[in-house]
Scaffold this active site. Sequence first.
Site, PDB file in Angstrom:
ATOM      1  N   GLU A 101       0.817  -1.207   0.007  1.00  0.00           N
ATOM      2  CA  GLU A 101      -0.015   0.030  -0.037  1.00  0.00           C
ATOM      3  C   GLU A 101       0.766   1.188   0.047  1.00  0.00           C
ATOM      4  OE1 GLU A 101      -2.472   1.716  -0.425  1.00  0.00           O
ATOM      5  OE2 GLU A 101      -4.099   0.913   0.498  1.00  0.00           O
ATOM      6  N   ASP A 102       0.256   2.502  -0.490  1.00  0.00           N
ATOM      7  CA  ASP A 102       1.229   3.513  -0.468  1.00  0.00           C
ATOM      8  C   ASP A 102       1.271   4.323   0.839  1.00  0.00           C
ATOM      9  OD1 ASP A 102      -1.564   4.201  -0.930  1.00  0.00           O
ATOM     10  OD2 ASP A 102      -1.263   5.649  -2.312  1.00  0.00           O
ATOM     11  N   ASP A 105      -4.096   5.431   6.119  1.00  0.00           N
ATOM     12  CA  ASP A 105      -4.889   6.574   6.679  1.00  0.00           C
ATOM     13  C   ASP A 105      -5.889   6.066   7.691  1.00  0.00           C
ATOM     14  OD1 ASP A 105      -5.325   9.525   6.379  1.00  0.00           O
ATOM     15  OD2 ASP A 105      -7.194   9.187   5.304  1.00  0.00           O
ATOM     16  N   PHE A 154      -1.779  16.250   4.157  1.00  0.00           N
ATOM     17  CA  PHE A 154      -2.044  15.555   2.676  1.00  0.00           C
ATOM     18  C   PHE A 154      -1.089  15.688   1.986  1.00  0.00           C
ATOM     19  CE2 PHE A 154      -3.638  14.797  -1.258  1.00  0.00           C
ATOM     20  CZ  PHE A 154      -4.637  13.770  -1.049  1.00  0.00           C
ATOM     21  N   ARG A 167       1.764  12.236  -8.958  1.00  0.00           N
ATOM     22  CA  ARG A 167       2.467  10.969  -8.889  1.00  0.00           C
ATOM     23  C   ARG A 167       3.790  10.826  -9.257  1.00  0.00           C
ATOM     24  NH1 ARG A 167      -2.079   7.575  -7.662  1.00  0.00           N
ATOM     25  NH2 ARG A 167      -4.066   8.078  -8.803  1.00  0.00           N
TER      26      ARG A 167
END
Length: 187
Positions: A101-102, A105, A154, A167
């Site tokens: 996963e990046d 959260d 963020f 990205r």
Amino acid sequence: MKYCASDLSEILLSAEQIDQRVGELAAEITADYSDQEIMIVGVLTGSFVFLADLLRQIDRPCVVDFLAAYSYGTGTNSSGEIRVERDLRVSVVDKDVLVVEDIVDTGLTLSRLIAMLQERGAASVKVCCLLDKPARREVSVQLDYVGFQIPDRFVVGYGLDYDQHYRNLPCVAVLKADKYLTRSTVE
Ligand code: IMP
């Protein structure tokens, strides 16, 4: 990175920091899966840059597949619903799955994804994420390999996006609040 420098308030992780940490994670994974083939499941889209770098440093036999999935509903428990938008092509039955996963959260997507992979018959399911935002967690989820814990900001870059942009940044940077607040308010 000149093209969007004015959109960013801070570089949180440089390309060099990321590179070093990815190498460390790959070494840990290589040691832990000493006699097993690993089925790497990349969660689209944000994980693809991290996965590509990590994968090439894992010195074990690997199978790689991707899926796109989103959790939905207002519930904050891990047994909530998950919508799979693009499913795996390879079966997970009896496989040692490593979900890549990046960023984690709230943890909702990941916890539901883990439950789904277990239900489908994976022999084991572990998680490797580049970034962990613990301040935002709504449901407990075990993260076996974590690149960096970050504050509740963020972030974009190294695969992470805002509205499909940024990205391609080689670093992880904090996006200026006006860049996303303005747009979402207007839309
Ligand atoms: P959650 O853990 O279920 O809340 O969802 C995690 C997903 O939210 C990630 O895979 C990202 O797609 C997205 N996300 C959360 N925080 C950020 C961020 O700071 N930048 C970009 N995407 C984020």
